[in-house]
Design a protein around this motif. Sequence first.
Motif, PDB file in Angstrom:
ATOM      1  N   SER A  31      -9.008  -7.636  -3.409  1.00 32.19           N
ATOM      2  CA  SER A  31      -9.332  -6.932  -2.161  1.00 32.19           C
ATOM      3  C   SER A  31     -10.753  -6.387  -2.221  1.00 32.19           C
ATOM      4  O   SER A  31     -11.248  -6.022  -3.292  1.00 32.19           O
ATOM      5  CB  SER A  31      -8.382  -5.754  -1.959  1.00 32.19           C
ATOM      6  N   ASN A  68     -11.301  -3.593  -1.382  1.00 29.81           N
ATOM      7  CA  ASN A  68     -11.118  -2.216  -1.832  1.00 29.81           C
ATOM      8  C   ASN A  68     -10.991  -2.111  -3.354  1.00 29.81           C
ATOM      9  O   ASN A  68     -11.115  -1.028  -3.907  1.00 29.81           O
ATOM     10  CB  ASN A  68      -9.936  -1.575  -1.105  1.00 29.81           C
ATOM     11  N   THR A  99      -4.709  10.519  -0.306  1.00 27.51           N
ATOM     12  CA  THR A  99      -5.731  11.052  -1.207  1.00 27.51           C
ATOM     13  C   THR A  99      -5.052  11.492  -2.508  1.00 27.51           C
ATOM     14  O   THR A  99      -3.844  11.718  -2.527  1.00 27.51           O
ATOM     15  CB  THR A  99      -6.458  12.251  -0.570  1.00 27.51           C
ATOM     16  N   LYS A 122      -2.501  14.187  -2.561  1.00 27.61           N
ATOM     17  CA  LYS A 122      -1.163  13.940  -1.994  1.00 27.61           C
ATOM     18  C   LYS A 122      -0.441  12.786  -2.674  1.00 27.61           C
ATOM     19  O   LYS A 122       0.741  12.578  -2.434  1.00 27.61           O
ATOM     20  CB  LYS A 122      -1.290  13.634  -0.507  1.00 27.61           C
ATOM     21  N   ASP A 149      -0.872   4.565   0.589  1.00 27.93           N
ATOM     22  CA  ASP A 149      -2.145   5.282   0.690  1.00 27.93           C
ATOM     23  C   ASP A 149      -1.959   6.799   0.727  1.00 27.93           C
ATOM     24  O   ASP A 149      -0.971   7.314   1.260  1.00 27.93           O
ATOM     25  CB  ASP A 149      -2.895   4.854   1.957  1.00 27.93           C
ATOM     26  N   THR A 203       0.853  -1.200   0.000  1.00 26.00           N
ATOM     27  CA  THR A 203       0.000   0.000   0.000  1.00 26.00           C
ATOM     28  C   THR A 203       0.883   1.242   0.000  1.00 26.00           C
ATOM     29  O   THR A 203       1.972   1.240   0.587  1.00 26.00           O
ATOM     30  CB  THR A 203      -0.922   0.065   1.246  1.00 26.00           C
ATOM     31  N   TYR A 225      -4.266   1.574  -5.112  1.00 23.80           N
ATOM     32  CA  TYR A 225      -4.503   0.206  -4.635  1.00 23.80           C
ATOM     33  C   TYR A 225      -5.838  -0.331  -5.176  1.00 23.80           C
ATOM     34  O   TYR A 225      -5.924  -1.468  -5.636  1.00 23.80           O
ATOM     35  CB  TYR A 225      -4.507   0.236  -3.106  1.00 23.80           C
ATOM     36  N   VAL A 232      -2.934   1.229   9.171  1.00 22.51           N
ATOM     37  CA  VAL A 232      -4.022   2.210   8.987  1.00 22.51           C
ATOM     38  C   VAL A 232      -4.168   2.989  10.296  1.00 22.51           C
ATOM     39  O   VAL A 232      -4.168   2.392  11.371  1.00 22.51           O
ATOM     40  CB  VAL A 232      -5.355   1.493   8.633  1.00 22.51           C
ATOM     41  N   PRO A 233      -4.278   4.325  10.221  1.00 22.20           N
ATOM     42  CA  PRO A 233      -4.432   5.106  11.464  1.00 22.20           C
ATOM     43  C   PRO A 233      -5.553   4.540  12.344  1.00 22.20           C
ATOM     44  O   PRO A 233      -6.632   4.172  11.831  1.00 22.20           O
ATOM     45  CB  PRO A 233      -4.780   6.508  10.950  1.00 22.20           C
ATOM     46  N   ILE A 292     -13.722   1.633  10.342  1.00 23.44           N
ATOM     47  CA  ILE A 292     -13.880   0.557   9.360  1.00 23.44           C
ATOM     48  C   ILE A 292     -14.411  -0.705  10.055  1.00 23.44           C
ATOM     49  O   ILE A 292     -15.380  -1.319   9.589  1.00 23.44           O
ATOM     50  CB  ILE A 292     -12.533   0.267   8.638  1.00 23.44           C
ATOM     51  N   GLN A 320     -11.896   2.684  -2.024  1.00 20.09           N
ATOM     52  CA  GLN A 320     -11.578   3.104  -0.654  1.00 20.09           C
ATOM     53  C   GLN A 320     -10.952   4.482  -0.706  1.00 20.09           C
ATOM     54  O   GLN A 320     -10.009   4.716  -1.471  1.00 20.09           O
ATOM     55  CB  GLN A 320     -10.631   2.092   0.008  1.00 20.09           C
ATOM     56  N   TYR A 321     -11.480   5.366   0.093  1.00 17.93           N
ATOM     57  CA  TYR A 321     -10.934   6.722   0.230  1.00 17.93           C
ATOM     58  C   TYR A 321      -9.434   6.640   0.497  1.00 17.93           C
ATOM     59  O   TYR A 321      -8.990   5.941   1.396  1.00 17.93           O
ATOM     60  CB  TYR A 321     -11.657   7.391   1.404  1.00 17.93           C
ATOM     61  N   GLY A 322      -8.646   7.339  -0.292  1.00 16.22           N
ATOM     62  CA  GLY A 322      -7.193   7.351  -0.066  1.00 16.22           C
ATOM     63  C   GLY A 322      -6.438   6.230  -0.752  1.00 16.22           C
ATOM     64  O   GLY A 322      -5.261   6.010  -0.482  1.00 16.22           O
ATOM     65  N   GLN A 323      -7.111   5.504  -1.653  1.00 17.59           N
ATOM     66  CA  GLN A 323      -6.463   4.342  -2.278  1.00 17.59           C
ATOM     67  C   GLN A 323      -6.741   4.235  -3.770  1.00 17.59           C
ATOM     68  O   GLN A 323      -6.995   3.131  -4.269  1.00 17.59           O
ATOM     69  CB  GLN A 323      -6.952   3.047  -1.599  1.00 17.59           C
ATOM     70  N   TYR A 334     -10.824  -6.646   5.575  1.00 18.64           N
ATOM     71  CA  TYR A 334      -9.752  -6.185   6.477  1.00 18.64           C
ATOM     72  C   TYR A 334      -9.308  -7.338   7.373  1.00 18.64           C
ATOM     73  O   TYR A 334     -10.071  -7.858   8.171  1.00 18.64           O
ATOM     74  CB  TYR A 334     -10.235  -4.977   7.277  1.00 18.64           C
TER      75      TYR A 334
END
Length: 240
Positions: A134, A136, A90, A93, A88, A86, A147, A188-189, A196, A141-144, A179
């Motif tokens: 996956s 995702n 947005t 960025k 990751d 990954t 991926y 993941v934060p 999630i 998936q937001y930010g991916q 997941y």
Amino acid sequence: MARVAIVTGGTRGIGEAISLALKEAGMTVAANYAGNEEKAKAFTERTGIAAFRWDVSDYDACQQGVAEVEAALGPVDVVINNAGITRDGTILKMTAQMWDEVIRTNLGGCFNMAKAAFPGMRERKWGRIVNIGSINGQAGQYGQVNYAAAKSGIHGFTKALAQEGARFGVTVNAIAPGYIDTEMVAAVPADVLEKIVAKIPVGRLGQAHEIARAVAFLCAEDGGFITGSTLSINGGQHMY
Ligand code: CAA
């Protein structure tokens, strides 16, 4: 003779569980890894499964890696395309490098490994390829974007190659994990992961062995009529 299986990214996480499940199923397993020498060594000591180092995003390295496994263990009957990374962020960025690395490893790796192993399977009229997609790739998936695109691509790749292998006893299937409790998901934060997990009907992360058992199922001798399918294993998080 025991079937010979290569599991890419097979010394850690979901890959480690897959390597163990295929060994349990009576196969001779080669676990591929990209770089973590120390973990690979510990894995081999723990499991007795040989580990081979190459980068699945590198076409020539896959040709060489498969040849090396065949010289050591015999013709390759089974390939599990599990290696994945990954990067990751947005789209605001995400750099071109983050995009490329993920596409080249997660999706390019499937092509590179199939190019190296599929011709032999086709010639010997038996093969099993399982690609790890996956949730995702199915739902986004937001930010991916990288991926999700790579994993979504895996699902198309699977259905196309399944058609090419069908008449030659080579099945090609995908598994779409949700997941799973691995280092990748642990990165993941915590606040994001909490939200999630709250959306998973089963109420918890999956375990690597819960993916591995499905891989072993798809690779069974009597699995010849299952091809081009995707098996979702996500605790009910995404149903369609
Ligand atoms: N939907 C809508 N908005 C969301 C959102 C979502 N799903 N997730 C975050 N946001 C919002 C936040 O609420 C925040 O909004 P405010 O600024 O208004 O508060 C904003 O987006 C944050 O945006 P930033 O650009 O500042 O994001 P960031 O740089 O802090 O982090 C991220 C973005 C890197 C994507 C981070 O949210 C993250 O890591 N998310 C997890 C992504 C994920 O699930 N990855 C899976 C890894 S495991 C895996 O891939 C295995 C598998 O196959 C399942």
